[in-house]
Write a protein that holds these residues in place. Structure first.
Motif, PDB file in Angstrom:
ATOM      1  N   ARG A 151      13.636  -5.360   6.409  1.00 27.25           N
ATOM      2  CA  ARG A 151      12.650  -4.424   6.275  1.00 27.25           C
ATOM      3  C   ARG A 151      12.661  -3.419   5.255  1.00 27.25           C
ATOM      4  N   THR A 152      11.540  -2.653   4.982  1.00 25.26           N
ATOM      5  CA  THR A 152      11.590  -1.648   3.829  1.00 25.26           C
ATOM      6  C   THR A 152      10.687  -0.426   4.394  1.00 25.26           C
ATOM      7  N   GLY A 153      10.665   0.652   3.703  1.00 26.34           N
ATOM      8  CA  GLY A 153      10.101   1.838   4.204  1.00 26.34           C
ATOM      9  C   GLY A 153      10.867   2.689   5.248  1.00 26.34           C
ATOM     10  N   GLU A 154      12.281   2.532   5.386  1.00 25.55           N
ATOM     11  CA  GLU A 154      13.054   3.415   6.274  1.00 25.55           C
ATOM     12  C   GLU A 154      12.914   4.710   6.063  1.00 25.55           C
ATOM     13  N   ASP A 155      12.951   5.176   4.647  1.00 24.71           N
ATOM     14  CA  ASP A 155      12.756   6.761   4.340  1.00 24.71           C
ATOM     15  C   ASP A 155      11.236   7.258   4.798  1.00 24.71           C
ATOM     16  N   LYS A 156      10.247   6.232   4.631  1.00 19.34           N
ATOM     17  CA  LYS A 156       8.959   6.977   5.146  1.00 19.34           C
ATOM     18  C   LYS A 156       8.984   7.197   6.614  1.00 19.34           C
ATOM     19  N   PHE A 157       9.760   6.048   7.433  1.00 18.40           N
ATOM     20  CA  PHE A 157       9.617   6.275   8.835  1.00 18.40           C
ATOM     21  C   PHE A 157      10.366   7.099   9.331  1.00 18.40           C
TER      22      PHE A 157
ATOM     23  N   ALA B 175       0.849  -1.320  -0.121  1.00 18.30           N
ATOM     24  CA  ALA B 175      -0.020  -0.006   0.112  1.00 18.30           C
ATOM     25  C   ALA B 175       0.853   1.310  -0.025  1.00 18.30           C
ATOM     26  N   ASP B 176       2.218   0.959  -0.002  1.00 12.36           N
ATOM     27  CA  ASP B 176       3.197   2.187   0.183  1.00 12.36           C
ATOM     28  C   ASP B 176       2.797   3.313   1.185  1.00 12.36           C
ATOM     29  N   CYS B 177       2.429   2.741   2.438  1.00 16.83           N
ATOM     30  CA  CYS B 177       2.175   3.773   3.434  1.00 16.83           C
ATOM     31  C   CYS B 177       2.455   3.201   4.849  1.00 16.83           C
ATOM     32  N   ILE B 178       2.436   3.948   5.872  1.00 15.01           N
ATOM     33  CA  ILE B 178       2.362   3.425   7.558  1.00 15.01           C
ATOM     34  C   ILE B 178       1.186   3.299   7.999  1.00 15.01           C
ATOM     35  N   LYS B 179       0.912   2.117   8.526  1.00 16.25           N
ATOM     36  CA  LYS B 179      -0.310   1.801   9.017  1.00 16.25           C
ATOM     37  C   LYS B 179      -0.032   1.347  10.602  1.00 16.25           C
ATOM     38  N   HIS B 180      -1.014   1.062  11.439  1.00 18.88           N
ATOM     39  CA  HIS B 180      -1.044   0.651  12.781  1.00 18.88           C
ATOM     40  C   HIS B 180      -1.927  -0.450  12.910  1.00 18.88           C
ATOM     41  N   PHE B 181      -1.599  -1.213  13.725  1.00 21.05           N
ATOM     42  CA  PHE B 181      -2.409  -2.719  14.162  1.00 21.05           C
ATOM     43  C   PHE B 181      -2.280  -2.644  15.600  1.00 21.05           C
TER      44      PHE B 181
END
Length: 330
Positions: free
Chosen positions: A222-228, A201-207
Motif C-alpha cells: 500500500r501507498t499513501g500512508e502519510d496522506k491517510f 491521482a495523488d488523493c484519497i477517494k471513496h468508493f
C-alpha cells in the motif's frame, strides 16, 4: 424406564428447550421439561434432569430454578444477547442499504434463533420496515472480506467500479480496473464505503462497496500512508455523504441520461424512468423529503438536471437561486 430413540442428544435437546421455551418472563416446570423432551424422542427421570440442568450451567447457559407457590419453575436468565440488544441488531440489519433483502432475512433468522420463541415474536414484528432501498449486490460480503484482508496484509487492490445507466443496468464507469491502496471501510448514509488512496491521482477517494466488482488483492504494498495519517474521516464524511429530511412530496425531474445512476442510487431501482422530449434525457417522478438540503442536492447536479414539477417546488427552487444570486451581487 425404556430409553428414547434420541437419548444421545438429550443434553442438546434440553439446551434447545430451555433457550427456546423460557426467558425472564416465561418459565416451565420439571414435568413440562420431561414432556418437551419426549417430543424429541428422549426420556428422562427427574434425578437425571437435575444433573443435566447443572451440566448446562457448567456449559454457560444460565439456568435458574425458583419456587413459585407450591411449584418449582426453571428458566434461562442472562443470555448471550438480551432482547433489547437483539432488537437493535435486527433494526440495524433491516435498515442497512448495503445488506440485500435476502441476506437481511438470513441474518435476522439467525438472530431470532438466539432468543426464546416468545422473544422471537417481538423481533419478527420489528422486521417489517417499509420503503427501504436495499442493494442488489450479493457479493458484498466477500468484497468486504477481501478489503479487510488487503488492509491487514498491507496490500493494494484492483477492481472494476460500476454505475447504473438509463436502462437500469450496471456498467463500468471506465475501461480497465482501478488500482488503489485501501485504508478504511466506513458505514455512512446507509451505505458501506471503501476509503482508499489513489496513487495516480495523488488523493484519497471513496468508493461504494456494493458498486465494486472483481476485486483482487495484489502483491504491491500500500501507498499513501502519510496522506491517510493526516486524514479526518469524520470531516470527510460530512463533506462527502449527504442526508436530508423534510415534508414528503412527489417531484418530477428531467435529467441527462448520464445522471441515471445518481437517481437510482438515491431512490432505488424501482423508480420509473422514461424518455424525455429532449434528446439524450430521461424523466422520473420520485418521492422526496422537501428541504433546503434536497434543493442543494439538485443544485449540485448542475445543468444536467431540471425540476419539472410541481410548480410549488419549481418556484421554490427559482426563489432559492434568485436569493443566491442576490447574495453574490452584493
Amino acid at each position: 424406564m425404556p430409553k428414547g430413540t434420541n437419548q444421545k442428544l438429550k443434553l442438546y435437546y434440553l439446551a434447545r428447550i430451555m433457550t427456546e421455551k423460557t426467558d425472564d418472563e416465561h418459565m416451565i416446570t420439571m414435568p413440562e421439561i420431561k414432556s418437551a423432551l419426549e417430543e424429541y424422542g428422549v426420556t428422562a427421570d427427574r434425578k437425571s434432569l437435575y444433573d443435566d440442568l447443572e451440566a448446562l450451567r457448567v456449559l454457560g447457559i444460565d439456568v435458574i430454578g425458583e419456587k413459585v407457590g407450591r411449584n418449582f419453575y426453571y428458566h434461562v436468565g442472562g443470555k448471550q444477547f438480551e432482547i433489547a440488544e437483539l432488537k437493535l441488531l435486527v433494526d440495524a440489519i433491516q435498515s442497512s442499504k448495503f445488506i440485500t433483502e435476502r441476506k437481511s432475512g438470513e441474518l435476522i433468522k439467525k438472530l431470532t434463533g438466539m432468543a426464546s420463541n416468545y422473544e422471537a415474536t417481538q423481533l419478527k414484528r420489528q422486521v417489517v420496515v417499509q420503503g427501504r432501498v436495499k442493494t442488489m449486490n450479493e457479493s458484498i460480503y466477500y468484497f468486504v472480506d477481501d478489503v479487510h484482508r488487503a488492509i491487514a496484509e498491507n496490500k493494494q487492490i484492483s477492481f472494476e467500479y460500476m454505475k447504473w445507466n438509463e436502462q437500469k443496468k450496471m456498467v463500468r464507469r471506465k475501461d480497465g480496473s482501478y488500482v488503489v491502496s485501501p485504508w478504511a471501510l466506513t458505514w455512512d448514509d446507509e451505505n458501506y464505503y471503501l476509503i482508499a488512496y489513489d496513487e495516480e491521482a495523488d488523493c484519497i477517494k471513496h468508493f461504494r462497496v456494493d458498486k465494486l466488482k472483481s476485486i483482487q488483492v495484489l502483491e504491491a504494498r500500500r501507498t499513501g500512508e502519510d496522506k491517510f495519517r493526516e486524514f479526518n474521516l469524520a470531516k470527510y464524511a460530512r463533506m462527502s455523504f449527504g442526508m436530508f429530511g423534510g415534508e414528503p412530496v412527489k417531484v418530477k425531474i428531467a435529467f441527462d441520461n448520464d445522471m441515471a445512476g445518481v437517481f437510482i442510487d438515491r431512490f432505488g431501482r424501482d423508480i420509473t424512468i422514461f424518455p424525455s422530449k429532449r434528446a439524450g434525457w430521461s424523466e422520473t417522478t420520485v418521492d422526496v423529503a422537501m428541504s433546503d438540503q434536497f434543493l442543494g442536492w439538485i443544485f449540485a447536479l448542475g445543468k444536467k438536471v431540471k425540476i419539472l414539477g410541481p410548480e410549488s417546488v419549481v418556484d421554490r427552487f427559482k426563489s432559492e437561486i434568485a436569493d443566491l444570486s442576490e447574495i453574490y451581487n452584493h
